[in-house]
Design an enzyme around this catalytic site. Structure first.
Site, PDB file in Angstrom:
ATOM      1  CB  SER A  90       3.739  -0.485   8.836  1.00  0.00           C
ATOM      2  OG  SER A  90       5.143  -0.595   8.715  1.00  0.00           O
ATOM      3  CE  LYS A  91       1.821  -5.927  13.193  1.00  0.00           C
ATOM      4  NZ  LYS A  91       0.727  -6.685  13.807  1.00  0.00           N
TER       5      LYS A  91
END
Length: 485
Positions: free
Chosen positions: A255-256
């Site tokens: 995930s970012k």
């Protein structure tokens, strides 16, 4: 044309920066089509009208083209089963929803958002998974007709069997069984007349004659809903294949918030598409040591969808770096390397815009690397001393960086004007002068307190690079703050 009848698709939503996970799923579908003499199709799923934008759609198309993927049908190339953008297909879905309702497999739900939220809160408090409680399931036909005629807002939901389970075969997970009591009464048609993802997905896959649906494992739990919709409409479902999620080295979901996930980040740092596709393609094949360097044709030749791992694809950035370095050294001629460097430097007008901003700020060309070099660096290698000249306390710097990061994500169109407007709004919300807000951002983004104009620099670097630099700057400043007591 297809020689096997196999038709697969990638169906991204244009609601943000294109994710490497999208490239991962797209590559599997592309290789599957190539291996089977089939067709690879691109469809844009923009049923989320509040978050989908033309800018993000363009970014999706550009990112997948950069990856070297080619589709035979799509919104940009047309095809016999178009349109290939769901918002352009809006009128197609409602008759199928009405068919489901008329056959007694769906119902109109008039529950307000407030009632649904209270219902979910009560379920969570009781330790139950939140799902629709059937409040509108048994309304009389007369009451439904009256409320619809009065213009009362409503959605259409699907009915779910009350007993037993849904059994199906998945191309990766094998035989799967999910009890019906774990499946929600999914909304099929929203109050604004747009279908939900689930309804549009099934209708589009059927009308576009998709034979195999390969997507991330997070959609495995949705298969019972999709199978029901196929059954309610009297259609044959495709073959389902659910691929393991891409994960960080610690097995957490990629995930970012943890690591850069945008394709644009990797293009900006100078990764080459062949290396990224090589890296992702290794998740789908079995090879011996020393056979890692493979182009698209070689990946397709070794591709084996019958022998996929369920363990999870680990996004090992060190392995990607190793492959990228090998591609640069071993696969590119001197002329190709020089051309790649020039293309990369001019990507998104980075070189042109950087020079334009630099011209009035230097006395000799030799000053350019120090002034504008940050636009081309993969890592600024910041340490705590970089923030020493800023008057704010470490605690205030950290607060600014941690506030700016998520707030910048709200910007739909990333440009100088929107960045400036958002940073001014952040300064107002925090009750601080703009210069106090931008001081640590200058250092975080450029590595120096003397640099090119901040808003312009952020626009040139792009959202994904700025996001990562702010995150790394916050980690650096956090070392000055120390642990909380």
């Amino acid at each position: 044309m297809t020689t096997s009848g196999v038709r697969v698709r990638i169906a991204p939503s244009p609601t943000g920066e294109p994710h490497v996970g999208t490239a991962y799923i797209a590559l599997f579908n592309y290789l599957f089509a190539k291996k089977n003499g089939g067709e690879f199709i691109l469809r844009i799923e923009d049923t989320d009208a509040t978050r989908s934008t033309p800018e993000f759609e363009t970014k999706v198309l550009d990112a997948l083209k950069w990856c070297g993927l080619k589709w035979s049908e799509g919104p940009d190339v047309g095809g016999p089963y178009g349109p290939y953008r769901q918002s352009d297909r809006k009128d197609l879905y409602k008759p199928y929803v009405e068919q489901i309702v008329s056959a007694g497999h769906g119902f109109r739900c008039f529950c307000t958002p407030e009632r649904l939220e209270k219902m979910r809160e009560a379920q969570r408090a009781a330790g139950l998974p939140p799902k629709y409680d059937g409040h509108c399931l048994n309304l009389s036909a007369e009451e439904v007709t009256s409320r619809v005629a009065a213009g009362e807002p409503h959605v259409v939901r699907m009915k779910i069997p009350t007993e037993g389970s849904c059994k199906f075969h998945d191309g990766v997970y094998g035989d799967v069984e999910i009890p019906w009591d774990a499946v929600d009464m999914q909304v099929l048609l929203k109050a604004d007349g747009m279908p939900t993802y689930h309804m549009a997905n099934v209708v589009d896959d059927h009308l576009m004659k998709i034979t195999h649906v390969a997507r991330g494992e997070e959609w495995l739990a949705s298969v019972p809903k999709h199978i029901l919709i196929y059954q309610y409409l009297g259609w044959e479902p495709p073959v389902f294949m659910h691929l393991s999620l891409m994960r960080n080295a610690d097995k957490s979901k990629l995930s970012k918030r943890k690591n850069p996930t945008s394709i644009s980040y990797y293009t900006a740092l100078g990764y080459i598409p062949e290396a990224l596709m090589n890296f992702l393609g290794l998740f789908f094949i079995q090879i011996a040591e020393g056979e890692e360097l493979l182009d698209m044709d070689e990946l397709a030749a070794k591709f084996d969808p019958e022998n996929l791992s369920k363990a999870g694809a680990i996004f090992d950035i060190q392995k990607l770096d190793w492959l990228n370095g090998r591609w640069i050294r071993e696969k590119l001629s001197e002329e190709e390397f020089q051309q790649r460097v020039l293309t990369w430097a001019m990507e998104n007008s980075r070189l042109q815009e950087g020079l334009k901003l630099s011209q009035s700020r230097i006395t000799k060309l030799g000053e350019l690397p120090d002034l504008a070099g940050f636009l081309f660096k993969s890592d600024l290698n910041l340490d705590a001393s970089a923030f020493a000249k800023i008057k704010s306390t470490p605690e205030e710097l950290l607060e600014i960086l941690n506030t700016v990061q998520p707030d910048l994500e709200k910007i739909l169109e990333w440009n100088v004007e929107t960045i400036e407007a958002e940073l001014r709004a952040i300064a107002d919300r925090m009750g601080k002068k703009l210069k106090v807000i931008v001081a640590p951002l200058f250092v975080a983004v450029s590595g120096s307190s003397r640099s090119l104009p901040l808003f312009d620099s952020m626009a040139i670097l792009g959202r994904s690079v700025v996001r990562q630099r702010l995150k790394l700057a916050a980690q650096t400043v956090a070392t000055l703050v120390g642990p909380k007591n």
